[in-house]
Design a protein around this motif. Structure first.
Motif, PDB file in Angstrom:
ATOM      1  N   LEU A 242       0.834  -1.197   0.000  1.00 52.31           N
ATOM      2  CA  LEU A 242       0.000   0.000   0.000  1.00 52.31           C
ATOM      3  C   LEU A 242       0.872   1.251   0.000  1.00 52.31           C
ATOM      4  N   ASP A 243       1.920   1.264   0.828  1.00 54.20           N
ATOM      5  CA  ASP A 243       2.821   2.419   0.887  1.00 54.20           C
ATOM      6  C   ASP A 243       3.486   2.662  -0.477  1.00 54.20           C
ATOM      7  N   GLU A 244       3.945   1.586  -1.117  1.00 54.89           N
ATOM      8  CA  GLU A 244       4.610   1.719  -2.407  1.00 54.89           C
ATOM      9  C   GLU A 244       3.645   2.240  -3.469  1.00 54.89           C
ATOM     10  N   TYR A 245       2.428   1.752  -3.434  1.00 61.08           N
ATOM     11  CA  TYR A 245       1.425   2.171  -4.399  1.00 61.08           C
ATOM     12  C   TYR A 245       1.062   3.647  -4.229  1.00 61.08           C
ATOM     13  N   LEU A 246       0.789   4.064  -2.986  1.00 59.39           N
ATOM     14  CA  LEU A 246       0.433   5.457  -2.739  1.00 59.39           C
ATOM     15  C   LEU A 246       1.588   6.390  -3.092  1.00 59.39           C
ATOM     16  N   TYR A 247       2.815   5.927  -2.868  1.00 59.49           N
ATOM     17  CA  TYR A 247       3.975   6.723  -3.280  1.00 59.49           C
ATOM     18  C   TYR A 247       3.991   6.890  -4.799  1.00 59.49           C
ATOM     19  N   ALA A 248       3.676   5.817  -5.520  1.00 62.33           N
ATOM     20  CA  ALA A 248       3.671   5.879  -6.980  1.00 62.33           C
ATOM     21  C   ALA A 248       2.605   6.842  -7.483  1.00 62.33           C
ATOM     22  N   VAL A 249       1.421   6.813  -6.860  1.00 66.08           N
ATOM     23  CA  VAL A 249       0.347   7.730  -7.261  1.00 66.08           C
ATOM     24  C   VAL A 249       0.775   9.176  -7.034  1.00 66.08           C
ATOM     25  N   ARG A 250       1.327   9.457  -5.860  1.00 70.39           N
ATOM     26  CA  ARG A 250       1.751  10.827  -5.559  1.00 70.39           C
ATOM     27  C   ARG A 250       2.895  11.265  -6.479  1.00 70.39           C
ATOM     28  N   ASP A 251       3.806  10.340  -6.796  1.00 71.52           N
ATOM     29  CA  ASP A 251       4.919  10.669  -7.677  1.00 71.52           C
ATOM     30  C   ASP A 251       4.415  11.059  -9.061  1.00 71.52           C
ATOM     31  N   VAL A 252       3.451  10.294  -9.582  1.00 68.90           N
ATOM     32  CA  VAL A 252       2.880  10.627 -10.890  1.00 68.90           C
ATOM     33  C   VAL A 252       2.182  11.977 -10.831  1.00 68.90           C
ATOM     34  N   GLU A 253       1.446  12.217  -9.753  1.00 66.94           N
ATOM     35  CA  GLU A 253       0.735  13.490  -9.612  1.00 66.94           C
ATOM     36  C   GLU A 253       1.718  14.659  -9.588  1.00 66.94           C
ATOM     37  N   LYS A 254       2.845  14.493  -8.897  1.00 63.96           N
ATOM     38  CA  LYS A 254       3.857  15.548  -8.864  1.00 63.96           C
ATOM     39  C   LYS A 254       4.445  15.786 -10.244  1.00 63.96           C
ATOM     40  N   ARG A 255       4.680  14.703 -10.977  1.00 60.44           N
ATOM     41  CA  ARG A 255       5.245  14.853 -12.323  1.00 60.44           C
ATOM     42  C   ARG A 255       4.250  15.491 -13.275  1.00 60.44           C
ATOM     43  N   LEU A 256       2.958  15.226 -13.070  1.00 66.41           N
ATOM     44  CA  LEU A 256       1.945  15.918 -13.849  1.00 66.41           C
ATOM     45  C   LEU A 256       2.006  17.415 -13.572  1.00 66.41           C
ATOM     46  N   GLY A 257       2.254  17.761 -12.312  1.00 71.74           N
ATOM     47  CA  GLY A 257       2.339  19.160 -11.938  1.00 71.74           C
ATOM     48  C   GLY A 257       3.515  19.868 -12.577  1.00 71.74           C
ATOM     49  N   GLY A 258       4.556  19.122 -12.903  1.00 74.30           N
ATOM     50  CA  GLY A 258       5.728  19.716 -13.522  1.00 74.30           C
ATOM     51  C   GLY A 258       5.772  19.533 -15.019  1.00 74.30           C
ATOM     52  N   ALA A 259       4.686  19.028 -15.595  1.00 68.50           N
ATOM     53  CA  ALA A 259       4.681  18.744 -17.028  1.00 68.50           C
ATOM     54  C   ALA A 259       4.853  20.016 -17.851  1.00 68.50           C
ATOM     55  N   LEU A 262       4.823  26.238 -14.400  1.00 64.65           N
ATOM     56  CA  LEU A 262       3.725  26.941 -13.746  1.00 64.65           C
ATOM     57  C   LEU A 262       4.082  28.407 -13.543  1.00 64.65           C
ATOM     58  N   ARG A 263       3.092  29.243 -13.661  1.00 66.47           N
ATOM     59  CA  ARG A 263       3.282  30.647 -13.309  1.00 66.47           C
ATOM     60  C   ARG A 263       3.361  30.752 -11.788  1.00 66.47           C
ATOM     61  N   LEU A 264       4.195  31.688 -11.290  1.00 68.36           N
ATOM     62  CA  LEU A 264       4.360  31.849  -9.861  1.00 68.36           C
ATOM     63  C   LEU A 264       3.839  33.205  -9.414  1.00 68.36           C
ATOM     64  N   THR A 265       3.276  33.237  -8.223  1.00 62.83           N
ATOM     65  CA  THR A 265       2.886  34.497  -7.619  1.00 62.83           C
ATOM     66  C   THR A 265       4.136  35.164  -7.055  1.00 62.83           C
ATOM     67  N   GLU A 266       3.988  36.366  -6.492  1.00 62.83           N
ATOM     68  CA  GLU A 266       5.132  37.105  -5.969  1.00 62.83           C
ATOM     69  C   GLU A 266       5.855  36.360  -4.852  1.00 62.83           C
ATOM     70  N   ASP A 267       5.099  35.554  -4.063  1.00 61.98           N
ATOM     71  CA  ASP A 267       5.733  34.807  -2.981  1.00 61.98           C
ATOM     72  C   ASP A 267       6.222  33.435  -3.419  1.00 61.98           C
ATOM     73  N   GLY A 268       6.199  33.181  -4.736  1.00 65.22           N
ATOM     74  CA  GLY A 268       6.740  31.936  -5.255  1.00 65.22           C
ATOM     75  C   GLY A 268       5.792  30.756  -5.214  1.00 65.22           C
ATOM     76  N   VAL A 269       4.510  30.993  -4.944  1.00 62.38           N
ATOM     77  CA  VAL A 269       3.527  29.909  -4.886  1.00 62.38           C
ATOM     78  C   VAL A 269       2.915  29.714  -6.261  1.00 62.38           C
ATOM     79  N   PRO A 270       2.798  28.487  -6.753  1.00 68.83           N
ATOM     80  CA  PRO A 270       2.188  28.266  -8.064  1.00 68.83           C
ATOM     81  C   PRO A 270       0.741  28.753  -8.096  1.00 68.83           C
ATOM     82  N   ASP A 271       0.335  29.272  -9.244  1.00 68.60           N
ATOM     83  CA  ASP A 271      -1.052  29.705  -9.401  1.00 68.60           C
ATOM     84  C   ASP A 271      -2.012  28.529  -9.305  1.00 68.60           C
ATOM     85  N   TYR A 272      -1.580  27.372  -9.785  1.00 61.31           N
ATOM     86  CA  TYR A 272      -2.445  26.193  -9.812  1.00 61.31           C
ATOM     87  C   TYR A 272      -1.653  24.990  -9.328  1.00 61.31           C
ATOM     88  N   PRO A 273      -2.347  23.955  -8.783  1.00 63.92           N
ATOM     89  CA  PRO A 273      -1.639  22.766  -8.318  1.00 63.92           C
ATOM     90  C   PRO A 273      -0.962  22.015  -9.449  1.00 63.92           C
TER      91      PRO A 273
END
Length: 448
Positions: A242-259, A262-273
Motif C-alpha cells: 500500500l505504501d509503495e502504491y500510494l507513493y507511486a500515485v503521488r509521484d505521478v501526480e507531482k510529475r503531472l504538476g511539472g509537465a 507553472l506561473r508563480l505568484t510574488e511569494d513563489g507559490v504556483p497559481d495552480y496545483p
C-alpha cells in the motif's frame, strides 16, 4: 489477519475514489476459494500501435525459437527478452486495397484491431468493424469501473480527408465500438489521472477538482484518513504494498504538476496545483501516459486498453534523436540508406517508450508474479515495410505471459499470410470471451 478485502475496495474522501492494487488480503494465492482453487490475479489485454511500418531488416530476427538473436531494434527491449515473443508471418488482409487504390496508412489503422476492410469515404458514411478490445469488453468489461480505455499521444479526428479519400476517423482511431462508431482517444495524462482517481459520479468529480484547485491539495490528501485506517489493519506485506502504491500515485501526480512550467505568484507559490494540457516533450508525454496505463491496470480500473503513439501517416519529426525529416516522408525511403537509418532510429525511439512501460509493469508485484506477467500486450503496426506498404509479415511483439498461459522469450514464425485476427481470437478466449470467430480469423493461433 484482517477480514478478506474485496477486490473493489476503494479509498474515499471528499469526491475522491482511489482504487487499490491487488493485496494479499484480497483473496490471495495462499487463500483458497470456495471451489478449492487458488485465486489468480486478473488478466489484462492491451494493444499499442506505431505508424508507417517498420525498418524490417532491423526488426525481424533470422533465427526462430528461444535462441534467436535480437536485432538492432529489438535490442531496445533486451532487458525484457524473457517476457515477450516476437511473432512473424501474421497478415492484415483488411488493410489491403482490394480495388480501392491508395490509402494504406488509414486502412492499416482502421483494420489493425478490427480485421475489417473499411469503406473508402471521407464523408459521414464510414463503415468499419468492431475492434477486438471492444468485442472483448462486451464479455468482461462489466468487471471493472472502465470497460476499456482508449489512449494515445495525438488527438482523434472524426471527419475530414486524411489519406487518399479515407476519412480521418479511420486514420486516427484504433478502437471501434461498432462499424460506424470510432472511440476517440484520451491524450491528456492529467485528464486521465482525474478519470481514474476522482469521484465515481460527475458531481463528485467536480467537487474534488474544485477543492483541489482552491487548496492546492494532492488527491491523496482527501483519502488520507481512509488510507491510515486501512493501513492499521493490514498485514505487514500489504502495508508495504500500500505504501509503495500510494507513493507511486503521488509521484505521478507531482510529475503531472511539472509537465509544464507553472506561473508563480510574488511569494513563489504556483497559481495552480498542476496545469491541464499535454506536455510539449513527446518523451515526457509518452512516459506519463505509460504511468497512467500502469496505474489503471494496477488498480484494476480496466483490463482492456488500446494506445496509438501517433496517427496514421504521421509526418512528425524527432529532433530529440536528431531526425529532422518527417516520419512519413522517411518511410518512403526508396532504399535510401540514409532514410532507412533514420526510420530505424524512430522505430527504436518508439520501442524505448514501450520498454519504459514494460519496466513499470514488471516493477509492480502481483500475486506470485507481476503486472507484466499477468498481461497480454500487443505492440506493432498494420504496415510492414513503409516503402512497400505491404500488410503481410507484420512487425508484431506480444509481451507478457498471460499469467503463465504461454512460454515467452521466443521468435515464433508462422506461415506468411496467417491472419493477425487468429492471435486476437486466441487472446479473447484467454480473457474469457467465448467468441467463435473474430474479423477474418480462420482459427486460434497456436502459441504453445
Amino acid at each position: 489477519m484482517p477480514k478478506t478485502l474485496s477486490r473493489r475496495t476503494l479509498l474515499r474522501g471528499a469526491g475522491v475514489s482511489i482504487g487499490l492494487p491487488l493485496l494479499e488480503s484480497m483473496s490471495p494465492n495462499r487463500l483458497l476459494s470456495a471451489a478449492g482453487k487458488s485465486s489468480q490475479p486478473p488478466l489484462r489485454m492491451a494493444f499499442f500501435y506505431v505508424p508507417n511500418g517498420m525498418h524490417m531488416p532491423d526488426w525481424k530476427p533470422t533465427q526462430e525459437g528461444f535462441k534467436y538473436q535480437l536485432t538492432p531494434t529489438l535490442e531496445r527491449v533486451a532487458d525484457y527478452r524473457d517476457q515477450f515473443n516476437v511473432l512473424s508471418g501474421l497478415t492484415l488482409d483488411g488493410a489491403r486495397a482490394h480495388g480501392d487504390g491508395g490509402g494504406d496508412h488509414a486502412r492499416s489503422v482502421a483494420a489493425f484491431l478490427t480485421g475489417a476492410h473499411p469503406r473508402k469515404t471521407n464523408g459521414a458514411d464510414i463503415q468499419n468493424g468492431i475492434s477486438v478490445d471492444q468485442a472483448t469488453a462486451q464479455y468482461v468489461g462489466d468487471r471493472t469501473p472502465f470497460a476499456s480505455l482508449e489512449l494515445g499521444l495525438e488527438a482523434s479526428a472524426q471527419a475530414g480527408n486524411c489519406d487518399s479519400g479515407y476519412s480521418c476517423a479511420y486514420a486516427s482511431n484504433l478502437s471501434w465500438r461498432g462499424p460506424t462508431s470510432p472511440m476517440a482517444k484520451e491524450i491528456d495524462p492529467g485528464a486521465l489521472f482525474d478519470r481514474l482517481f476522482a469521484g465515481q459520479t460527475v458531481k463528485e468529480t467536480k467537487t474534488a477538482l474544485s477543492i483541489r484547485e482552491k487548496y492546492r491539495k494532492s488527491i491523496l490528501d482527501f483519502a488520507l484518513e481512509d488510507a491510515k485506517r486501512l493501513h492499521r489493519v493490514l498485514p505487514t506485506v500489504d502495508q508495504r504494498k500500500l505504501d509503495e502504491y500510494l507513493y507511486a500515485v503521488r509521484d505521478v501526480e507531482k510529475r503531472l504538476g511539472g509537465a509544464e512550467r507553472l506561473r508563480l505568484t510574488e511569494d513563489g507559490v504556483p497559481d495552480y496545483p498542476r496545469p491541464s494540457g499535454v506536455p510539449k516533450e513527446l518523451e515526457q508525454h509518452s512516459d506519463l501516459m505509460m504511468d497512467m496505463v500502469t496505474l489503471a491496470f494496477q488498480t484494476d480500473s480496466t483490463r482492456i486498453l488500446s494506445f496509438m503513439f501517433t496517427n496514421a501517416g504521421s509526418n512528425r519529426s524527432y529532433k530529440q534523436i536528431d531526425v529532422s525529416e518527417g516520419h512519413h516522408e522517411l518511410s518512403h525511403h526508396g532504399k535510401s540508406e540514409h532514410k532507412q537509418a533514420q526510420i530505424a532510429k524512430i522505430n527504436r525511439f518508439h520501442l524505448d517508450r514501450f520498454a519504459y512501460l514494460l519496466g513499470r509493469l514488471r516493477s509492480v508485484p502481483e500475486g506470485r508474479s507481476n503486472l507484466l506477467d499477468n498481461s497480454l500486450i500487443v505492440y506493432g503496426s498494420g504496415i510492414s515495410d513503409g516503402d512497400r506498404h505491404n500488410h503481410d509479415d507484420l512487425p508484431i511483439l506480444l509481451a507478457g505471459s498471460g499469467g503463465g498461459r504461454i512460454k515467452t522469450g521466443r521468435h515464433v514464425a508462422y506461415k506468411n499470410g496467417t491472419p493477425l485476427c487468429n492471435l486476437y481470437l486466441w487472446m479473447m478466449h484467454q480473457m474469457g470471451a467465448d467468441a467463435k470467430a473474430f474479423g477474418d480469423s480462420t482459427g486460434l493461433l497456436s502459441l504453445s
